[in-house]
Write a protein that holds these residues in place. Structure first.
Motif, PDB file in Angstrom:
ATOM      1  N   ARG A  33       0.842  -1.210   0.000  1.00  0.00           N
ATOM      2  CA  ARG A  33       0.000   0.000   0.000  1.00  0.00           C
ATOM      3  C   ARG A  33       0.871   1.252   0.000  1.00  0.00           C
ATOM      4  O   ARG A  33       0.661   2.179  -0.779  1.00  0.00           O
ATOM      5  CB  ARG A  33      -0.937  -0.019   1.210  1.00  0.00           C
ATOM      6  CG  ARG A  33      -1.915   1.141   1.244  1.00  0.00           C
ATOM      7  CD  ARG A  33      -2.875   1.010   2.414  1.00  0.00           C
ATOM      8  NE  ARG A  33      -3.808  -0.077   2.255  1.00  0.00           N
ATOM      9  CZ  ARG A  33      -5.010   0.030   1.673  1.00  0.00           C
ATOM     10  NH1 ARG A  33      -5.400   1.190   1.201  1.00  0.00           N
ATOM     11  NH2 ARG A  33      -5.800  -1.010   1.572  1.00  0.00           N
ATOM     12  N   ASP A  47     -11.333   5.959  -7.684  1.00  0.00           N
ATOM     13  CA  ASP A  47     -11.623   5.097  -6.540  1.00  0.00           C
ATOM     14  C   ASP A  47     -12.934   4.365  -6.788  1.00  0.00           C
ATOM     15  O   ASP A  47     -13.884   4.932  -7.348  1.00  0.00           O
ATOM     16  CB  ASP A  47     -11.753   5.917  -5.252  1.00  0.00           C
ATOM     17  CG  ASP A  47     -10.417   6.446  -4.750  1.00  0.00           C
ATOM     18  OD1 ASP A  47      -9.374   6.069  -5.310  1.00  0.00           O
ATOM     19  OD2 ASP A  47     -10.437   7.244  -3.792  1.00  0.00           O
ATOM     20  N   ASP A  51     -16.376   1.339  -1.384  1.00  0.00           N
ATOM     21  CA  ASP A  51     -15.240   0.781  -0.652  1.00  0.00           C
ATOM     22  C   ASP A  51     -14.369   1.942  -0.196  1.00  0.00           C
ATOM     23  O   ASP A  51     -13.556   2.454  -0.952  1.00  0.00           O
ATOM     24  CB  ASP A  51     -14.451  -0.181  -1.546  1.00  0.00           C
ATOM     25  CG  ASP A  51     -13.274  -0.827  -0.840  1.00  0.00           C
ATOM     26  OD1 ASP A  51     -13.094  -0.571   0.375  1.00  0.00           O
ATOM     27  OD2 ASP A  51     -12.528  -1.567  -1.482  1.00  0.00           O
ATOM     28  N   ASN A  54     -10.506   1.642  -0.553  1.00  0.00           N
ATOM     29  CA  ASN A  54      -9.925   1.579  -1.887  1.00  0.00           C
ATOM     30  C   ASN A  54      -9.225   2.876  -2.257  1.00  0.00           C
ATOM     31  O   ASN A  54      -9.738   3.959  -2.008  1.00  0.00           O
ATOM     32  CB  ASN A  54     -11.025   1.283  -2.907  1.00  0.00           C
ATOM     33  CG  ASN A  54     -10.542   1.407  -4.330  1.00  0.00           C
ATOM     34  OD1 ASN A  54     -10.711   2.448  -4.959  1.00  0.00           O
ATOM     35  ND2 ASN A  54      -9.910   0.378  -4.831  1.00  0.00           N
ATOM     36  N   ASP A  93      -3.859  -6.621   2.202  1.00  0.00           N
ATOM     37  CA  ASP A  93      -4.247  -5.794   1.063  1.00  0.00           C
ATOM     38  C   ASP A  93      -4.184  -6.572  -0.242  1.00  0.00           C
ATOM     39  O   ASP A  93      -3.529  -7.606  -0.328  1.00  0.00           O
ATOM     40  CB  ASP A  93      -3.303  -4.586   0.943  1.00  0.00           C
ATOM     41  CG  ASP A  93      -3.427  -3.635   2.114  1.00  0.00           C
ATOM     42  OD1 ASP A  93      -4.566  -3.326   2.502  1.00  0.00           O
ATOM     43  OD2 ASP A  93      -2.387  -3.193   2.629  1.00  0.00           O
ATOM     44  N   HIS A 107      -5.480  -0.349  -8.289  1.00  0.00           N
ATOM     45  CA  HIS A 107      -6.376  -0.241  -7.140  1.00  0.00           C
ATOM     46  C   HIS A 107      -5.744  -0.984  -5.973  1.00  0.00           C
ATOM     47  O   HIS A 107      -5.359  -2.140  -6.100  1.00  0.00           O
ATOM     48  CB  HIS A 107      -7.747  -0.851  -7.435  1.00  0.00           C
ATOM     49  CG  HIS A 107      -8.544  -0.066  -8.410  1.00  0.00           C
ATOM     50  ND1 HIS A 107      -9.239   1.069  -8.061  1.00  0.00           N
ATOM     51  CD2 HIS A 107      -8.745  -0.222  -9.734  1.00  0.00           C
ATOM     52  CE1 HIS A 107      -9.842   1.553  -9.124  1.00  0.00           C
ATOM     53  NE2 HIS A 107      -9.553   0.795 -10.155  1.00  0.00           N
ATOM     54  N   MET A 109      -6.688  -2.161  -2.154  1.00  0.00           N
ATOM     55  CA  MET A 109      -7.866  -2.305  -1.306  1.00  0.00           C
ATOM     56  C   MET A 109      -7.686  -3.448  -0.329  1.00  0.00           C
ATOM     57  O   MET A 109      -6.742  -4.233  -0.442  1.00  0.00           O
ATOM     58  CB  MET A 109      -9.107  -2.537  -2.159  1.00  0.00           C
ATOM     59  CG  MET A 109      -9.057  -3.812  -2.989  1.00  0.00           C
ATOM     60  SD  MET A 109     -10.524  -4.105  -3.999  1.00  0.00           S
ATOM     61  CE  MET A 109     -10.431  -2.774  -5.156  1.00  0.00           C
ATOM     62  N   HIS A 113     -12.418  -7.322   0.411  1.00  0.00           N
ATOM     63  CA  HIS A 113     -13.203  -6.582  -0.587  1.00  0.00           C
ATOM     64  C   HIS A 113     -12.764  -6.950  -1.999  1.00  0.00           C
ATOM     65  O   HIS A 113     -13.593  -7.101  -2.896  1.00  0.00           O
ATOM     66  CB  HIS A 113     -13.078  -5.076  -0.376  1.00  0.00           C
ATOM     67  CG  HIS A 113     -13.800  -4.579   0.814  1.00  0.00           C
ATOM     68  ND1 HIS A 113     -13.929  -3.250   1.106  1.00  0.00           N
ATOM     69  CD2 HIS A 113     -14.441  -5.226   1.823  1.00  0.00           C
ATOM     70  CE1 HIS A 113     -14.613  -3.100   2.222  1.00  0.00           C
ATOM     71  NE2 HIS A 113     -14.926  -4.293   2.678  1.00  0.00           N
ATOM     72  N   ALA A 114     -11.463  -7.070  -2.186  1.00  0.00           N
ATOM     73  CA  ALA A 114     -10.946  -7.431  -3.513  1.00  0.00           C
ATOM     74  C   ALA A 114     -11.420  -8.814  -3.915  1.00  0.00           C
ATOM     75  O   ALA A 114     -11.820  -9.035  -5.061  1.00  0.00           O
ATOM     76  CB  ALA A 114      -9.419  -7.374  -3.518  1.00  0.00           C
TER      77      ALA A 114
END
Length: 145
Positions: A33, A47, A51, A54, A93, A107, A109, A113-114
């Motif tokens: 990140r 973005d 989320d 993100n 991440d 991206h 995130m 979520h990914a």
């Protein structure tokens, strides 16, 4: 008296140098990140909605070059690639690198979520990610029955 003054000035300079070094280390961020944030152009307008974790970035380089740069610095736990992009999974991440115009959109995130967003691309290679981050491998009697 003069030697004490030089020791005092030397001590102050050493403390100041330490403070500057610590600020430099902690302001650059660590992990994928932080690496992406420090090496690519922030693109907040890209973005993903829904989320808050993100962050989108862009690069004039192709997705394969961008992913090579990232993975040479931070080795992913798992990765997948198809015509839609390159999907890098890390402990907490995920980094998704997709083609955009003549370059890439990146991206960063949360891995859960990914996984939910890109399951059709990474499901067979990332495995199932539970709420506690463990891979699904049974989890004992009665689990999932």
């Amino acid at each position: 008296m003069k030697p004490r003054l030089w020791f005092l000035l030397g001590g102050i300079c050493a403390v100041l140098a330490l403070v500057i070094a610590l600020v430099m280390i902690f302001s650059t961020g660590t992990g994928p990140r932080g690496y992406v944030a420090n090496h690519y152009q922030r693109a907040a307008h890209l973005d993903l909605r829904g989320d808050d974790d993100n962050r989108a970035y862009t690069s004039p380089l192709t997705p394969s070059v961008v992913s090579r740069e990232i993975t040479s610095r931070w080795q992913p736990v798992a990765q997948a690639a198809d015509t839609s992009g390159i999907y890098l999974r890390y402990k907490d991440d995920a980094v998704i690198v997709q083609p955009r115009d003549r370059g890439s959109v990146i991206h960063v995130m949360d891995v859960d979520h990914a996984y939910h967003r890109y399951h059709s691309h990474v499901g067979g290679t990332w495995g199932w990610i539970g709420t506690h981050g463990e891979s699904f491998r049974g989890r004992g009697p009665g689990a999932g029955k």
